[in-house]
Design an enzyme around this catalytic site. Structure first.
Site, PDB file in Angstrom:
ATOM      1  CG  HIS A   1      53.126  43.346  29.164  1.00  0.00           C
ATOM      2  ND1 HIS A   1      54.492  44.709  30.041  1.00  0.00           N
ATOM      3  CD2 HIS A   1      52.306  44.244  28.788  1.00  0.00           C
ATOM      4  CE1 HIS A   1      53.652  45.762  29.966  1.00  0.00           C
ATOM      5  NE2 HIS A   1      51.982  45.556  28.996  1.00  0.00           N
TER       6      HIS A   1
ATOM      7  CB  CYS B   1      53.761  47.906  26.897  1.00  0.00           C
ATOM      8  SG  CYS B   1      51.615  48.436  27.272  1.00  0.00           S
TER       9      CYS B   1
ATOM     10  CD  GLU C   1      57.114  41.940  30.809  1.00  0.00           C
ATOM     11  OE1 GLU C   1      57.615  41.754  29.516  1.00  0.00           O
ATOM     12  OE2 GLU C   1      56.646  43.395  30.875  1.00  0.00           O
TER      13      GLU C   1
HETATM   14  N1  GLN Z   1      49.993  54.122  29.005  1.00  0.00           N
HETATM   15  C1  GLN Z   1      50.081  53.358  28.159  1.00  0.00           C
HETATM   16  C2  GLN Z   1      48.726  52.489  27.628  1.00  0.00           C
HETATM   17  O1  GLN Z   1      47.793  52.817  27.592  1.00  0.00           O
HETATM   18  C3  GLN Z   1      50.940  51.878  28.500  1.00  0.00           C
HETATM   19  C4  GLN Z   1      50.677  51.166  29.538  1.00  0.00           C
HETATM   20  C5  GLN Z   1      51.344  49.884  29.868  1.00  0.00           C
HETATM   21  O2  GLN Z   1      52.511  50.274  29.427  1.00  0.00           O
HETATM   22  N2  GLN Z   1      51.552  48.640  30.821  1.00  0.00           N
HETATM   23  O3  GLN Z   1      49.224  52.219  25.990  1.00  0.00           O
END
Ligand code: GLN
Length: 540
Positions: free
Chosen positions: A515, A387, A517
């Protein structure tokens, strides 16, 4: 029979929070599931936030994202991993949701003429939410873990609702498990039972007699301690279980089974006993405990002081590790320490076999992560970005390979000359922050011939869960591709979902906007984490 034939098991906690109720709940579920029952699990969180999404990871640990985009308590992650089921946002009930619903009903006039009170209106709302999920998901048994500690003011309406359900569902249809701590004094080495006794008094004072007590304690429960706890709790000794510290949380179901916990459950709930089949699970636990080799993995993030913030990632690495016979040793690197030059990147990363660029929000630590990313890319160290990890890997590539000086995310620097990461279009008009990110399972269209495509066994579409507001800016995608960045997965709308470098240029350099995971399970590890660990262990 209870309403619709469903049985309810309530799990309460005593003495202090974080005592391990979540693992006991998940273990209870696994034991019942392995006897052939259809089991679900609900987490109750007695805080006023509507969901966990607006809480700082330092306060609360990881926000676990469900398939349907719920931002939930990390215990739902344990339930999903132990039970191998997908839960929904409805499986996490908070005080905020309950009061919001009651107040909305009051304003609509649903309670016209009445004084709206905790009992019965709030307790009715709680009970109907629990029953609704149980009925909708057609479970045989619903586990309900009540967060916090017995005696907390916030938890009282939930305990009262549970007490009422005990009466309404009738004998043999509910079961109460109390999980409490018996500390061992460092001075005398004694195992102390008084805190457990007191928390049971507290529970009985509000009308709940537990059916079983699970004692969290540093070492196996002594017979004398078991006897005392049983006597003071008004229970037979075989209803008191030792949940002492062991090597891995995945062993807790086996520990409870050995003591006949599952037999007590079936007896008290009038369920027919079936011999649990846990052979695959036992196999997995053995593999976790006895890896053939170990790899050192750098975990680069900014909430590294509370490892719970990255719970599902840690577990996904364990699952993949067990599959491959590898024990991942995690080296936590605080990104802000890199920024302040408190740690030397070269020293820290030269003898790791791989690194994970962890998810996150905001400016703090971002430049530290970018510095680490440059080192990992240039030194051919297997790297996995999740992410925010993907976004920062794109920024590093834009700055150092594509020649875009000052490239950044508008989350970090709103005035950057090259906003290679920018707000998703749908996010631009949104003003409120609760539950408004791009959330939940979305399809990733995998590009044939790429590493990610191979990892998913050649599938063209896979679903992974998301939680983000920003994306790779489509205006820069062509330039990044020209300079050698491979976009290996796209969203339905044409957004970048995964990037990688060619295996010709790097041993393993892959990042996902999603994600993966969250969908990793002990016996079904995430393909991405498997690929990463395999690469990390292949070269020594
Ligand atoms: N801050 C980033 C976004 O909002 C990544 C978010 C995250 O890593 N879950 O896109």
């Amino acid at each position: 029979m209870g309403s619709k034939g469903i049985k309810y098991i309530f799990i309460t906690g005593g003495v202090l929070s974080s005592v391990g109720k979540g693992i006991v709940t998940a273990s209870t579920g696994l034991l019942l599931k392995s006897m052939g029952y259809n089991v679900g699990a609900i987490k109750i969180d007695p805080y006023i936030n509507v969901d966990a999404g607006t809480m700082n990871p330092f306060m609360h640990g990881e926000v676990f994202v469900t398939e349907d985009g719920g931002e939930t308590d990390l215990d739902l992650g344990h339930y999903e991993r132990f039970l191998d089921v997908n839960l929904s946002k409805k499986h996490n009930i908070t005080t905020g949701q309950v009061y919001k619903a009651v107040i909305e009903k009051e304003r609509r006039g649903d309670y016209l003429g009445q004084t709206v009170q905790v009992i019965p209106h709030v307790t009715n709302e709680i009970k109907s939410r629990i029953r609704e999920v149980a009925i909708e998901t057609q479970v045989d048994i619903m586990l309900v873990e009540i967060g916090g500690t017995v005696g907390d003011i916030e938890g009282l309406p939930f305990l009262e609702a549970a007490r009422q359900m005990m009466l309404e569902e009738g004998p043999g249809n509910t079961f109460f498990v109390h999980v409490a701590l018996a500390p061992v004094l460092s001075t005398t080495g004694e195992q102390k039972t008084k805190p457990v006794q007191h928390s049971v008094y507290e529970l009985r004072r509000i009308g709940i007699q537990p059916d079983a007590i699970v004692v969290r304690t540093p070492r196996p429960l002594e017979e004398e301690a078991r006897r005392k706890i049983a006597l003071y709790s008004n229970l037979p000794e075989d209803a008191v279980f030792s949940d002492h510290d062991i090597e891995t949380i995945y062993e807790v179901p086996l520990l409870l089974k050995k003591q006949g916990y599952h037999i007590l459950l079936t007896k008290k709930l009038n369920l027919s006993y079936r011999e649990p089949d846990l052979s695959e699970w036992e196999n997995f636990v053995e593999k976790i405990k006895k890896p053939r080799k170990r790899v050192k993995i750098a975990m680069i993030g900014k909430y590294t002081k509370l490892k719970d913030s990255y719970m599902s990632i840690i577990e996904a690495l364990k699952h993949a590790g067990a599959w491959l016979g590898i024990g991942p040793d995690l080296l936590w690197i605080e990104a802000t320490d890199i920024e302040r030059n408190k740690i030397d990147i070269e020293d820290a990363l030269l003898n790791v076999q791989g690194a994970v660029i962890l998810p996150g929000f905001g400016k703090r630590g971002a430049e530290g992560k970018i510095k680490a990313i440059k080192f990992l890319r240039e030194n051919n160290i297997p790297t996995l970005g999740i992410c925010y990890g993907l976004q920062l890997m794109v920024i590093e590539f834009a700055r150092n390979v594509s020649g875009l000086k000052g490239a950044n995310s508008t989350e970090i620097d709103p005035t950057t000359p090259h906003p290679v990461i920018d707000l998703l279009p749908e996010q631009k008009s949104i003003k409120t922050l609760g539950g408004t990110m791009r959330l939940g399972a979305r399809p990733l269209h995998l590009v044939p011939g790429t590493t990610i495509h191979k990892l998913y066994g050649g599938a063209s579409i896979v679903y992974e869960r998301h939680r983000h507001r920003y994306e790779v800016n489509p205006k820069y995608v062509n330039l990044l591709i020209e300079k050698g960045l491979i976009v290996s997965a796209w969203s339905e709308e044409g957004l970048v979902e995964a990037i990688e470098l060619s295996p010709k240029d790097h041993k393993f350099y892959l990042a996902t906007q999603a994600h993966p995971e969250f969908k990793s399970r002990p016996l079904k590890p995430s393909p991405i984490y498997l690929g990463f660990l395999r690469a990390a262990s292949a070269f020594f």
